[in-house]
Design an enzyme around this catalytic site. Structure first.
Site, PDB file in Angstrom:
ATOM      1  N   ALA A 189      -8.770 -28.658 -20.855  1.00  0.00           N
ATOM      2  CA  ALA A 189      -9.577 -29.067 -19.880  1.00  0.00           C
ATOM      3  C   ALA A 189     -10.260 -30.324 -20.209  1.00  0.00           C
ATOM      4  CB  ALA A 189     -10.873 -28.065 -19.674  1.00  0.00           C
ATOM      5  N   GLU A 249     -13.662 -33.161 -30.884  1.00  0.00           N
ATOM      6  CA  GLU A 249     -12.831 -31.890 -31.147  1.00  0.00           C
ATOM      7  C   GLU A 249     -13.269 -31.291 -32.627  1.00  0.00           C
ATOM      8  OE1 GLU A 249     -10.455 -28.933 -31.623  1.00  0.00           O
ATOM      9  OE2 GLU A 249     -10.676 -29.858 -29.569  1.00  0.00           O
ATOM     10  N   SER A 264      -4.785 -31.822 -27.233  1.00  0.00           N
ATOM     11  CA  SER A 264      -3.856 -31.728 -26.215  1.00  0.00           C
ATOM     12  C   SER A 264      -2.575 -30.985 -26.451  1.00  0.00           C
ATOM     13  CB  SER A 264      -3.845 -33.149 -25.464  1.00  0.00           C
ATOM     14  OG  SER A 264      -3.233 -32.807 -24.215  1.00  0.00           O
ATOM     15  N   ALA A 313       0.199 -27.344 -26.341  1.00  0.00           N
ATOM     16  CA  ALA A 313       0.492 -26.123 -25.242  1.00  0.00           C
ATOM     17  C   ALA A 313       0.126 -24.666 -25.791  1.00  0.00           C
ATOM     18  CB  ALA A 313       1.642 -26.310 -24.788  1.00  0.00           C
ATOM     19  N   CYS A 372       0.114 -22.005 -24.757  1.00  0.00           N
ATOM     20  CA  CYS A 372       0.922 -20.834 -24.340  1.00  0.00           C
ATOM     21  C   CYS A 372       2.169 -20.999 -24.811  1.00  0.00           C
ATOM     22  CB  CYS A 372       0.915 -20.857 -22.698  1.00  0.00           C
ATOM     23  SG  CYS A 372      -0.562 -20.604 -22.023  1.00  0.00           S
ATOM     24  N   VAL A 377     -19.689 -29.341 -32.622  1.00  0.00           N
ATOM     25  CA  VAL A 377     -20.989 -29.722 -32.093  1.00  0.00           C
ATOM     26  C   VAL A 377     -21.703 -28.383 -31.920  1.00  0.00           C
ATOM     27  CG1 VAL A 377     -22.459 -29.845 -29.666  1.00  0.00           C
ATOM     28  CG2 VAL A 377     -20.241 -31.256 -29.946  1.00  0.00           C
ATOM     29  N   TYR A 413      17.582 -18.861   2.079  1.00  0.00           N
ATOM     30  CA  TYR A 413      18.557 -17.975   2.025  1.00  0.00           C
ATOM     31  C   TYR A 413      19.901 -18.564   1.887  1.00  0.00           C
ATOM     32  CZ  TYR A 413      22.327 -15.077   3.716  1.00  0.00           C
ATOM     33  OH  TYR A 413      23.514 -14.294   3.672  1.00  0.00           O
ATOM     34  N   ARG A 446       7.597  -5.294   5.760  1.00  0.00           N
ATOM     35  CA  ARG A 446       8.015  -4.416   6.901  1.00  0.00           C
ATOM     36  C   ARG A 446       7.984  -3.040   6.675  1.00  0.00           C
ATOM     37  NH1 ARG A 446      13.945  -7.150   7.979  1.00  0.00           N
ATOM     38  NH2 ARG A 446      14.172  -5.171   9.273  1.00  0.00           N
TER      39      ARG A 446
END
Length: 436
Positions: free
Chosen positions: A11, A32, A38, A40, A42, A80, A418, A434
């Protein structure tokens, strides 16, 4: 304009990039508390499992790149400890800065209860690159049996990756199922996949303590003692917002910062985004807290645009998530039965198990689809999918349908791709719709 951003990951740096692109007068300082920018989060389970061989591959942009290329004053090891909104100051033990506009993007940290033994060697959480490095260092030792406390997405992903390393894995979950964001009967498919891969499942047990001399040797519940060479605690996260208490910023019950659609907090010139902030849920029609990387990047981008004078609103979430668990993909979006009942939303459900592509084409696999919908109008309320192939494609269609308020009949009318290797003439989602 003097911008200060607290937090150097998804963020925070998404916001910083928008500011430097749209405000040529911007002076941007990012703070930081760790060393890594920055990256990942995940991808960390797959670093543990060995699919990713170098932590550097998880870093999108290094701190040096932000400093040299984008002229951002990107600082590390700057924690902070408080903010003074009246003087527009942020401060820590060794620094004190003023701002014109402030973004709080401090994320969240794993929740670790005050169990006896929680500080023993061999007890881990996983949220950061340093967490992963410590875990990898321990796995070089004689570790055979891992106990994972928590059966959510992190617990499932880590169970798979520990098994990939040849370890015996036990998952302890205080509820009666894994992945509680799925309906209980669908979770049985997840349990079967876990047991097929040698994972021991312990349900309906609360952990009481962790035992050992210098390092962990056992996990103790109210019913039994489970031997463990290593313990991973994955029972949820807590927003990193303690430092704003007393500042006047409005917080939700769990401590997340309340924000409006423009990522503004209750204080003038102060914004928040990502795992430390709330997210508006379009179906529940209220603020929620679902900390995911997709939301953090999106909220950060929107915060940066608003801070730099390019107004844009956050349109909210529908609760979409997906996880790989051995040969299964688990996907869900919108409301589960439990959530619909909690919020007093009338629903009906329709479930079908269908091939993910033309049944006559080689490799057809069953795809389990459950759709929740409003009884009178047929309005789609939620979906859950479990299968070996084709879950992600259908999940994104259903998330889009939820975002736009579509009905099951309108799902039938969609012009979906398809060809026999990819689908049937009627997509499994349409076939399920359906059957209502």
């Amino acid at each position: 304009m003097n911008y200060v951003i607290i937090g150097g990951d998804a963020a925070g740096m998404s916001a910083a990039m928008q500011i430097v692109r749209h405000d040529p007068t911007a002076s941007v300082t990012t703070l930081e508390m760790g060393d890594d920018y920055s990256y990942a989060q995940c991808g960390l389970p797959y670093l543990i499992g060995g699919l990713i061989d170098d932590p550097a591959k998880l870093v999108a942009r290094s701190v040096e790149t932000f400093r040299s290329k984008y002229k951002i004053d990107a600082r590390t090891r700057h924690e902070v400890t408080g903010i003074d909104p009246s003087a527009k100051r942020v401060f820590g033990e060794q620094f004190d800065l003023t701002y014109d506009k402030l973004l709080i993007a401090t994320g969240a940290r794993p929740f670790l209860p005050s169990w006896d033994g929680k500080n023993l060697a061999g007890v881990h959480t996983l949220k950061t690159i340093p967490d992963a490095k410590r875990l990898l260092d321990e796995l070089k030792q004689d570790v055979d049996h891992v106990v994972i406390i928590g059966g959510g997405y992190i617990g499932l992903e880590m169970a798979e990756n520990f098994v990939a390393r040849g370890m015996q894995v036990t998952i302890v979950e205080r509820n009666s199922q894994l992945a509680t964001i799925f309906d209980p009967d669908l979770a049985e498919h997840i349990h079967a996949e876990a047991e097929k891969n040698g994972i021991r499942l312990v349900f309906d047990e609360e952990v009481q303590a962790l035992h050992g001399e210098k390092r962990v040797e056992a996990v103790v519940s109210e019913k039994q003692t489970l031997p463990a060479d290593l313990v991973l605690v994955a029972i949820g996260v807590k927003p990193n917002t303690e430092f704003v208490k007393g500042s006047g910023i409005e917080l939700s019950e769990n401590g997340a910062i309340k924000v409006n659609a423009f990522m503004e907090t209750s204080l003038a010139s102060v914004y928040a985004a990502g795992d430390c902030a709330t997210q508006y849920h379009r179906l529940k029609e209220r603020d929620d807290y679902i900390p995911l990387g997709t939301h953090a990047n999106k909220q950060g981008r929107i915060a940066g645009m608003n801070m730099s004078g390019r107004p844009r609103s956050f349109k909210g979430i529908v609760g979409t998530s997906i996880v790989k668990f051995f040969s299964l993909t688990l996907g869900r979006t919108g409301l589960s039965k439990r959530e619909a009942e909690q919020h007093g939303i009338p629903y009906q459900a329709v479930t079908a198990e269908l091939p993910q592509h033309a049944s006559y084409y080689p490799g057809a696999e069953k795809l389990l689809v459950r759709l929740l919908y409003q009884p009178n109008t047929g309005l789609l309320l939620g979906a859950q999918l479990i299968g070996r192939d084709g879950v992600d494609k259908r999940l994104d269609v259903l998330a889009t349908a939820l975002y736009h308020g579509m009905t099951l009949q309108e799902l039938e009318d969609l012009d979906l791709a398809y060809a026999p290797p990819y689908n049937g003439v009627w997509d499994p989602v349409q076939q399920t719709a359906r059957r209502k």
